[in-house]
Design a protein around this motif. Structure first.
Motif, PDB file in Angstrom:
ATOM      1  N   PRO A 196      13.434  -0.478  17.976  1.00  0.00           N
ATOM      2  CA  PRO A 196      12.245  -1.010  18.406  1.00  0.00           C
ATOM      3  C   PRO A 196      11.711  -2.367  17.313  1.00  0.00           C
ATOM      4  O   PRO A 196      11.957  -1.908  16.267  1.00  0.00           O
ATOM      5  N   PRO A 197      11.281  -3.260  17.684  1.00  0.00           N
ATOM      6  CA  PRO A 197      10.703  -4.289  16.780  1.00  0.00           C
ATOM      7  C   PRO A 197       9.704  -3.756  16.208  1.00  0.00           C
ATOM      8  O   PRO A 197       8.859  -3.050  16.289  1.00  0.00           O
ATOM      9  N   ILE A 198       9.657  -4.138  14.750  1.00  0.00           N
ATOM     10  CA  ILE A 198       8.601  -3.744  13.943  1.00  0.00           C
ATOM     11  C   ILE A 198       7.768  -4.989  13.319  1.00  0.00           C
ATOM     12  O   ILE A 198       8.286  -5.666  12.711  1.00  0.00           O
ATOM     13  N   LYS A 199       6.562  -4.838  13.589  1.00  0.00           N
ATOM     14  CA  LYS A 199       5.568  -6.133  13.419  1.00  0.00           C
ATOM     15  C   LYS A 199       5.165  -6.203  12.166  1.00  0.00           C
ATOM     16  O   LYS A 199       5.319  -7.143  11.703  1.00  0.00           O
ATOM     17  N   ASN A 200       4.879  -5.181  11.354  1.00  0.00           N
ATOM     18  CA  ASN A 200       4.391  -5.260  10.032  1.00  0.00           C
ATOM     19  C   ASN A 200       5.182  -4.606   9.164  1.00  0.00           C
ATOM     20  O   ASN A 200       6.352  -3.970   9.287  1.00  0.00           O
ATOM     21  N   ALA A 201       5.010  -4.980   7.869  1.00  0.00           N
ATOM     22  CA  ALA A 201       5.855  -4.696   6.777  1.00  0.00           C
ATOM     23  C   ALA A 201       5.765  -3.098   6.718  1.00  0.00           C
ATOM     24  O   ALA A 201       4.621  -2.516   6.506  1.00  0.00           O
ATOM     25  N   ILE A 202       6.787  -2.319   6.525  1.00  0.00           N
ATOM     26  CA  ILE A 202       6.936  -1.020   6.490  1.00  0.00           C
ATOM     27  C   ILE A 202       6.796  -0.382   4.988  1.00  0.00           C
ATOM     28  O   ILE A 202       5.988   0.577   4.749  1.00  0.00           O
ATOM     29  N   PHE A 203       7.714  -1.084   4.152  1.00  0.00           N
ATOM     30  CA  PHE A 203       7.848  -0.532   2.732  1.00  0.00           C
ATOM     31  C   PHE A 203       6.533  -1.154   2.018  1.00  0.00           C
ATOM     32  O   PHE A 203       7.062  -2.024   0.984  1.00  0.00           O
ATOM     33  N   LYS A 204       5.352  -0.786   1.987  1.00  0.00           N
ATOM     34  CA  LYS A 204       4.395  -1.297   1.443  1.00  0.00           C
ATOM     35  C   LYS A 204       4.208  -0.773  -0.026  1.00  0.00           C
ATOM     36  O   LYS A 204       4.769   0.487  -0.039  1.00  0.00           O
ATOM     37  N   CYS A 205       3.296  -1.188  -0.894  1.00  0.00           N
ATOM     38  CA  CYS A 205       3.040  -0.422  -2.213  1.00  0.00           C
ATOM     39  C   CYS A 205       2.602   0.967  -1.811  1.00  0.00           C
ATOM     40  O   CYS A 205       1.398   1.174  -0.933  1.00  0.00           O
ATOM     41  N   PRO A 206       2.921   2.049  -2.352  1.00  0.00           N
ATOM     42  CA  PRO A 206       2.420   3.423  -2.088  1.00  0.00           C
ATOM     43  C   PRO A 206       1.024   3.872  -2.578  1.00  0.00           C
ATOM     44  O   PRO A 206       0.674   4.718  -2.031  1.00  0.00           O
TER      45      PRO A 206
END
Length: 700
Positions: A196-206
């Motif tokens: 599925p398309p991913i709109k937002n950045a997934i791997f952001k600063c934890p």
């Protein structure tokens, strides 16, 4: 008592008493931890101190709350040695450590990833990390670490199957989908499931607050000497010192592991020394210094080892991720990102080895780009894109840019087309540099490039794409002159490909582009389109003369379609047969017959000359000035011409004692005037398209 001694004493006390159960001792340990947190939050830790804190955490004898506090003060002043990261990864699954502590330690690895000494050593733990992907608490962070580590060579079929199995078992978790998307970018034929398309950045600063605290410590120890404690060791001053330039912290080129038989970069002061010692030079410990060290750039270009390029790429990726995804969108962050992008442009112009990491960054960035921020640098980086199958380029770059193009100003539209022209030019140079002297020997060198897909088809589809956006740009801006001339530059570059390279399919500009330029109020627009058509005519002639050598397969109807441009313009400018449809190949500018009849009614008896060279709005004023100059230079003129120059008006004025020149001679003179004014395209086009005009010139 100085800060270093205080930190060491508190660490020693906590380590020695961590397992003591007595209440007073435990209370004292807690107090020591509170004081230690305050000290370290301000000053950070050296490597030995980091190792001591990590040992106390892993032993797990303290209260859970205190362990969490200690993890949060793992704030390195310098680079983090590999053995500390390996120690964390080796203790995954350790029953003594609760899973939330293990997860916190994994967050720490992500936060300090940019300053780990040698990422290549971590690859050995790729399988270990994959093993613990079963653990729900750890899986999101492990996916993040894998995302940071993964390169094409790490993507194996069995790992893809493992990821797909995890996604099937645990559902479409965003971090699993993000990692699968990365794998699919490398091997779309292996990742066959729909993602599925991913709109937002997934791997952001934890943990943004933790990351910002870590950055403060790094800046204090590696940039501003005035802020460092007086007890800092001299050896650390040398190894950790960095400088901050234009808002971006770039490591200084220092080499700390040189041998007697090697030479460091610091000892190379000129190109001669570099050339004579190229095989002996030890690379600096901080390869990110390549961003501003031209000597180091020369070394990397001469010896582009995979590990070296990977290390530079790791640093760039993390720095870009830091600025784009992990920081607030503040003016300071924007300034730092812009500074880095400008440096990256300069680096890429010299080192094409950086193209993969740039392309990977742009794929993500363009999807959410507003078209305004960092415009100059982004357009420049886009012009370096390597050729790929057109469908991939369209999805990743061209469609998002087209969506922006529809909304933004004429100047932005023109800038996009100029960017595409630069990109096209780089592709030609890329082809030329890859083949060198073999270009002339190759019958179809564009087909021989070793890229994933048919390069000639990519070129062909790209030209069609430029054609389409050129038409929409002209329509939406009412033929804005800046847009027009950007389009002309693009098609001049395309025509150059077809004349000077072994290109077997000539793709001409759309009729809309050609005819709109003819009706432009700018004489330079008309002249440039004439020059472009002349270039295409030369390409067709060359192709037709050697059809077998060039692999020409243009249909007769396509050639006739092009010839209609030539015929229609000549009919208007010179033959006084505007919008004629009866001559061979004439299309009457593709105007409907009803429109042509209405134009005839409007102009009445002046119909035949209304779109001629001397009457067009783009040249009428110049023609009038030309007549006046001829009259000024002619003695004994009794009457001056007040009407536009035509065959009849010049004949009448000549009989009345006015200017003594025939209409044909005047047009030849006028063409020369236009040539001297810079309208070279229209001059050359008419002379090379009309045999009668060439004869007239020779006669005069």
């Amino acid at each position: 008592m100085n800060v270093e001694r205080l930190i060491n004493e508190k660490l020693q006390h906590i380590a020695q008493n961590a397992s003591v159960k007595e209440k007073d001792v435990k209370r004292n340990v807690k107090n020591q931890i509170v004081e230690l947190v305050e000290l370290v939050s301000e000053n950070g830790l050296e490597v030995a101190q980091l190792a001591e804190v990590l040992n106390v955490i892993i032993i797990g004898k303290l209260d859970h709350v205190d362990i969490i506090k200690l993890v949060k003060i793992l704030l390195p002043r310098a680079n983090v040695p590999n053995f500390l990261i390996i120690k964390v990864l080796s203790n995954l699954g350790n029953k003594v450590l609760k899973y939330d502590v293990q997860a916190l330690l994994l967050r720490w690895i992500i936060i300090v990833y940019n300053v780990i000494e040698d990422h290549s050593q971590l690859i050995k733990f790729y399988g270990v990390i994959f093993h613990y992907m079963e653990y729900n608490t750890l899986r999101p962070l492990l996916c993040h670490i894998l995302y940071l580590m993964t390169r094409r060579e790490h993507v194996k079929p069995y790992r893809i199957r493992k990821l797909i199995d995890l996604q099937t078992r645990f559902g479409p978790e965003s971090h699993l989908l993000g990692l699968l998307t990365l794998y699919k970018d490398f091997f779309p034929n292996l990742v066959t499931i729909r993602i599925p398309p991913i709109k937002n950045a997934i791997f952001k600063c934890p943990d943004v607050a933790w990351f910002q605290l870590f950055n403060q410590i790094q800046r204090r120890w590696n940039y501003s000497i005035n802020d460092t404690p007086t007890t800092r060791s001299s050896s650390f001053k040398q190894t950790a010192k960095r400088r901050k330039l234009d808002h971006v912290e770039i490591p200084k080129a220092c080499t700390f592991n040189a041998t007697r038989n090697s030479i460091t970069l610091e000892e190379i002061t000129n190109i001669e020394l570099l050339a004579s010692n190229i095989d002996k030079i030890d690379l600096p410990s901080q390869l990110a210094s390549v961003l501003e060290n031209r000597m180091l750039q020369h070394i990397v270009v001469c010896n582009p080892e995979r590990v070296t390029i990977a290390r530079i790429s790791y640093w760039l990726e993390q720095c870009l991720m830091d600025l784009v995804y992990w920081n607030d969108n503040t003016a300071e962050t924007k300034a730092r990102l812009n500074s880095l992008l400008i440096k990256l442009v300069a680096l890429t112009e010299f080192m094409k080895e950086m193209l993969p990491v740039i392309q990977e960054f742009l794929v993500k960035y363009i999807q959410t780009w507003d078209g305004i921020e960092h415009q100059e640098a982004i357009f420049k980086l886009l012009s370096f894109l390597r050729p790929e199958p057109f469908e991939q380029l369209l999805k990743k770059f061209f469609m998002p840019l087209q969506n922006l193009q529809e909304k933004l100003s004429p100047s932005w539209k023109a800038r996009l087309i100029r960017c595409y022209t630069d990109l096209f030019t780089h592709w030609i140079l890329f082809q030329e540099n890859d083949f060198g002297d073999e270009i002339e020997k190759s019958e179809n060198s564009f087909l021989n490039l070793s890229i994933d897909g048919d390069y000639s088809r990519t070129i062909q589809e790209f030209i069609h794409h430029v054609n389409r956006i050129s038409i929409t740009s002209l329509e939406s801006t009412s033929d804005n002159l800046e847009v027009q001339h950007a389009i002309f530059s693009a098609f001049e570059a395309i025509a150059n490909l077809q004349i000077n390279y072994n290109w077997n399919r000539i793709i001409i500009p759309s009729s809309s582009i050609v005819y709109r330029a003819f009706f432009s109020t700018s004489g330079m627009s008309l002249s440039r389109i004439c020059g472009i058509i002349l270039q295409y005519k030369e390409a067709f002639d060359k192709s037709e003369k050697n059809p077998q050598q060039n692999g020409s397969h243009h249909s007769r109807s396509y050639i006739n379609y092009f010839n209609s441009f030539v015929m229609d313009i000549c009919n208007c400018l010179w033959r006084n047969r505007p919008f004629n449809k009866t001559d061979k190949n004439s299309k009457g500018f593709q105007l409907d017959d009803d429109i042509i009849r209405k134009l005839q009614e409007v102009y009445n008896e002046d119909w035949t000359s209304c779109y001629s060279l001397t009457h067009l709005p783009s040249f009428a004023a110049i023609s009038k000035s030309c007549i006046q100059n001829l009259e000024e230079s002619s003695p004994n003129i009794r009457k001056r011409l007040t009407l536009p120059a035509t065959q009849f008006s010049l004949k009448e004025i000549s009989a009345a004692g006015g200017l003594q020149i025939s209409f044909n001679d005047y047009r030849v003179h006028f063409l020369n005037v236009l040539y001297n004014l810079g309208f070279v395209g229209i001059h050359d086009f008419l002379y090379q398209s009309l045999t009668s005009l060439s004869k007239l010139k020779n006669k005069t």
